[in-house]
Design an enzyme around this catalytic site. Structure first.
Site, PDB file in Angstrom:
ATOM      1  N   GLU A 103       0.802  -1.235   0.000  1.00 40.99           N
ATOM      2  CA  GLU A 103       0.000   0.000   0.000  1.00 40.99           C
ATOM      3  C   GLU A 103       0.830   1.278   0.000  1.00 40.99           C
ATOM      4  OE1 GLU A 103      -2.955  -0.421   3.112  1.00 40.99           O
ATOM      5  OE2 GLU A 103      -3.578  -2.386   2.376  1.00 40.99           O
TER       6      GLU A 103
ATOM      7  N   GLU B 216      -6.088 -10.913  -1.388  1.00 37.34           N
ATOM      8  CA  GLU B 216      -6.950 -10.709  -0.207  1.00 37.34           C
ATOM      9  C   GLU B 216      -8.405 -10.715  -0.664  1.00 37.34           C
ATOM     10  OE1 GLU B 216      -5.696  -7.328   2.166  1.00 37.34           O
ATOM     11  OE2 GLU B 216      -3.580  -7.754   1.828  1.00 37.34           O
TER      12      GLU B 216
HETATM   13  O1  G3I Z   1      -4.205  -6.559  18.838  1.00 39.75           O
HETATM   14  C1  G3I Z   1      -5.519  -6.348  19.334  1.00 39.75           C
HETATM   15  C2  G3I Z   1      -5.817  -7.323  20.422  1.00 39.75           C
HETATM   16  O2  G3I Z   1      -4.942  -7.104  21.477  1.00 39.75           O
HETATM   17  C3  G3I Z   1      -7.261  -7.179  20.843  1.00 39.75           C
HETATM   18  O3  G3I Z   1      -7.589  -8.198  21.737  1.00 39.75           O
HETATM   19  C4  G3I Z   1      -8.194  -7.278  19.633  1.00 39.75           C
HETATM   20  C5  G3I Z   1      -9.643  -7.054  20.011  1.00 39.75           C
HETATM   21  O4  G3I Z   1     -10.357  -6.485  18.944  1.00 39.75           O
HETATM   22  O5  G3I Z   1      -7.824  -6.328  18.685  1.00 39.75           O
HETATM   23  C6  G3I Z   1      -6.515  -6.582  18.206  1.00 39.75           C
HETATM   24  O6  G3I Z   1      -6.152  -5.770  17.126  1.00 39.75           O
HETATM   25  C7  G3I Z   1      -6.918  -5.923  15.934  1.00 39.75           C
HETATM   26  C8  G3I Z   1      -6.055  -6.645  14.878  1.00 39.75           C
HETATM   27  O7  G3I Z   1      -6.747  -6.648  13.645  1.00 39.75           O
HETATM   28  C9  G3I Z   1      -5.731  -8.094  15.269  1.00 39.75           C
HETATM   29  O8  G3I Z   1      -6.902  -8.825  15.443  1.00 39.75           O
HETATM   30  C10 G3I Z   1      -7.289  -4.533  15.449  1.00 39.75           C
HETATM   31  O9  G3I Z   1      -8.205  -3.957  16.365  1.00 39.75           O
HETATM   32  C11 G3I Z   1      -7.902  -4.590  14.073  1.00 39.75           C
HETATM   33  O10 G3I Z   1      -8.086  -3.265  13.575  1.00 39.75           O
HETATM   34  C12 G3I Z   1      -6.975  -5.354  13.140  1.00 39.75           C
HETATM   35  O11 G3I Z   1      -7.592  -5.388  11.879  1.00 39.75           O
HETATM   36  C13 G3I Z   1      -6.811  -5.908  10.823  1.00 39.75           C
HETATM   37  C14 G3I Z   1      -6.470  -4.809   9.813  1.00 39.75           C
HETATM   38  O12 G3I Z   1      -5.739  -5.369   8.736  1.00 39.75           O
HETATM   39  C15 G3I Z   1      -5.649  -3.701  10.443  1.00 39.75           C
HETATM   40  O13 G3I Z   1      -5.123  -2.854   9.483  1.00 39.75           O
HETATM   41  C16 G3I Z   1      -7.610  -6.986  10.135  1.00 39.75           C
HETATM   42  O14 G3I Z   1      -7.788  -8.073  11.029  1.00 39.75           O
HETATM   43  C17 G3I Z   1      -6.891  -7.470   8.882  1.00 39.75           C
HETATM   44  O15 G3I Z   1      -7.769  -8.297   8.139  1.00 39.75           O
HETATM   45  C18 G3I Z   1      -6.506  -6.297   8.011  1.00 39.75           C
HETATM   46  O16 G3I Z   1      -5.783  -6.761   6.899  1.00 39.75           O
HETATM   47  C19 G3I Z   1      -5.407  -5.776   5.918  1.00 39.75           C
HETATM   48  C20 G3I Z   1      -4.189  -6.308   5.210  1.00 39.75           C
HETATM   49  O17 G3I Z   1      -3.170  -6.595   6.138  1.00 39.75           O
HETATM   50  C21 G3I Z   1      -3.686  -5.313   4.169  1.00 39.75           C
HETATM   51  N1  G3I Z   1      -4.729  -4.961   3.241  1.00 39.75           N
HETATM   52  C22 G3I Z   1      -5.980  -4.505   3.828  1.00 39.75           C
HETATM   53  C23 G3I Z   1      -6.485  -5.508   4.853  1.00 39.75           C
HETATM   54  C24 G3I Z   1      -7.782  -5.052   5.426  1.00 39.75           C
HETATM   55  O18 G3I Z   1      -7.595  -3.861   6.175  1.00 39.75           O
END
Ligand code: G3I
Length: 345
Positions: A131, A236
Site C-alpha cells: 500500500e 486478499e
Molecule cells: O491486537 C488487538 C488485540 O490485542 C485485541 O484483543 C483485539 C480485540 O479487537 O484487537 C486486536 O487488534 C486488531 C487486529 O486486527 C488483530 O486482530 C485490530 O483492532 C484490528 O483493527 C486489526 O484489523 C486488521 C487490519 O488489517 C488492520 O489494518 C484486520 O484483522 C486485517 O484483516 C486487516 O488486513 C489488511 C491487510 O493486512 C492489508 N490490506 C488490507 C487488509 C484489510 O484492512
C-alpha cells in the site's frame, strides 16, 4: 478446492492468531483440506514481528511456517514494509526526533534482512511493500515516503533479495484495478526492473463488491500487469454484499462510518436472491481467473469463513457480511460450489 485448481493457481487463505495456534481442529481441517497457501492475516506485520528496535518476536510466524510445512503449503510473508500496524519506534531517534533517510535505510535493512534471512527457503513469497500508492497513482505520503522518497521501495526489494535470492518478491495494494492506481503500480514495477531490482509479482488485494470492479476492468489490469513481466496474484479476495457508504470501495483503514439498519440489511441471514448474486459474482470472477491462469499464480481469500471476515467491522463496525465461500458454520456456500463448477464445466 486446491485439487480442483491445481493446474491453474495456488488457492490460499489468510489465517488469524487462533488458527495459527491450532485452537480449533475443525478450522484447521478445513484450512488444510481446501487450501495450499497460507498468509498471516495480522501476525507477521511489523508491530508483532519487530515491536522494539532490538526485539523480534517470531513465535507466531514460526508456528504458521510449521503448520504450512506439515501440510505442504506455500507461505506468503505479509508484510515487510507497510505504513499501518507498525511499531512506534520505527521513525524516531532515542531523543524523539524524526530519523533521516540514512537511518531509515539502516532500519529497513535490519528489519528485512533479519526476517527474510530467518525464513530463507521456508517463506517462498513476500509482500515486500504494501500500500505505497495513493488513489491517484502517486506515492502515498507515508512517513516511509516522506523520509525515504521512492528509494524506500527500491531498498526494501534490494534487501529482501539479498536476504533470500530464491524468494518471490511482491508489491501488494488495494484498488489496483482502478486505472490511476494500476498505472502507479506498473510504474513501480518498471522502475524497479529498470534499476535491475528483482520484483516477481503484483498482489491485487481484491476487496471487492457485487458490482465493482467490472470483469472487463479486472481483465484489462491482469493483461497490463502481466505485460510488464510479473506474475499477478489476487491476495486478499473477499466480496462484500453490504451497501457501501462510499462511491468507490477502499481498504483504507483510517476511514470508518456509523452502523444503521439500512447499512446492515442482513443481520440474521442472507436472502437466497443475494446468495445467488454472490455465487454468480464469484463464478464470473473465477471464469476470468481460469481464462488467465497462465498469468495468475495465486488466489488467496482474506479469511476462512464469513464470521471471521474483517468486513464485518469495516468500514462500519458490527455489521453482518457474507464475503467468503464458507458460512459462519464453516459449511460451503452456494458461492463455493459455483467457484468449483468453473473448473468442472
Ligand atoms: O491486537 C488487538 C488485540 O490485542 C485485541 O484483543 C483485539 C480485540 O479487537 O484487537 C486486536 O487488534 C486488531 C487486529 O486486527 C488483530 O486482530 C485490530 O483492532 C484490528 O483493527 C486489526 O484489523 C486488521 C487490519 O488489517 C488492520 O489494518 C484486520 O484483522 C486485517 O484483516 C486487516 O488486513 C489488511 C491487510 O493486512 C492489508 N490490506 C488490507 C487488509 C484489510 O484492512
Amino acid at each position: 478446492m486446491k485439487e480442483a485448481f491445481k493446474d491453474k493457481f495456488l488457492m490460499g487463505v489468510a489465517i488469524n492468531r487462533s488458527q495459527i495456534n491450532q485452537a480449533n481442529k475443525e478450522e484447521i481441517d478445513l484450512i488444510t483440506s481446501q487450501f495450499n497457501a497460507l498468509t498471516a492475516e495480522n501476525d507477521m506485520k511489523w508491530m508483532y514481528l519487530h515491536p522494539k528496535q532490538d526485539e523480534f518476536n517470531f513465535e507466531q510466524a514460526d508456528k504458521l511456517v510449521e503448520l504450512a510445512a506439515e501440510n505442504d503449503m506455500f507461505v506468503v510473508g505479509h508484510t515487510l514494509v507497510w505504513h499501518s500496524q507498525l511499531a512506534p519506534w520505527v521513525f524516531k531517534t532515542a531523543e524523539g526526533d524524526t530519523i533521516d533517510d540514512a537511518e531509515l535505510t539502516n532500519r529497513l535493512k535490519n528489519h528485512i534482512s533479519t526476517i527474510v534471512g530467518k525464513y530463507k527457503g521456508k517463506i517462498e513469497g513476500w509482500d515486500v511493500v504494501n500500500e505505497a500508492l495513493a488513489e491517484d497513482g502517486s506515492y502515498r505520503k507515508s512517513a516511509f515516503f516522506k523520509i525515504g522518497g521512492e528509494g524506500f521501495i527500491e531498498n526494501a526489494f534490494r534487501f529482501a533479495h539479498e536476504a533470500d535470492p530464491e524468494a518471490e518478491l511482491y508489491y501488494n495494494d488495494y484498488n489496483l484495478i482502478n486505472a490511476d492506481k494500476r498505472d502507479g503500480a506498473i510504474r513501480i514495477v518498471k522502475n524497479l526492473k529498470s534499476k535491475g531490482i528483482k520484483i516477481d509479482g503484483v498482489g491485487v488485494q481484491a476487496h471487492w463488491s457485487l458490482n465493482e470492479p467490472s470483469i472487463e476492468e479486472i481483465e484489462t489490469a491482469i493483461e497490463m500487469y502481466a505485460a510488464t513481466g510479473v506474475k499477478v496474484m489476487f491476495t486478499e479476495l473477499d466480496i462484500t454484499v453490504l451497501p457501501s457508504p462510499w462511491e468507490k470501495s477502499t481498504a483504507d483503514i483510517s476511514t470508518r462510518f456509523e452502523n444503521s439498519p439500512t447499512m446492515n440489511p442482513y443481520p440474521e441471514s442472507l436472502p437466497d436472491s443475494v446468495q445467488t448474486q454472490l455465487a454468480n459474482r464469484y463464478a464470473d470472477i473465477f471464469e476470468l481467473f481460469n481464462k488467465h491462469s497462465d498469468k495468475i499464480s495465486r488466489v488467496t481469500f482474506w479469511g476462512l469463513h464469513d464470521g471471521l471476515s474483517w468486513k464485518n467491522n469495516f468500514p462500519i463496525r458490527g455489521r453482518t457480511d457474507y464475503t467468503l465461500l464458507f458460512d459462519r458454520n464453516m459449511k460451503p456456500k452456494k458461492a463455493y460450489l459455483a467457484v468449483i463448477q468453473t473448473v468442472e464445466d
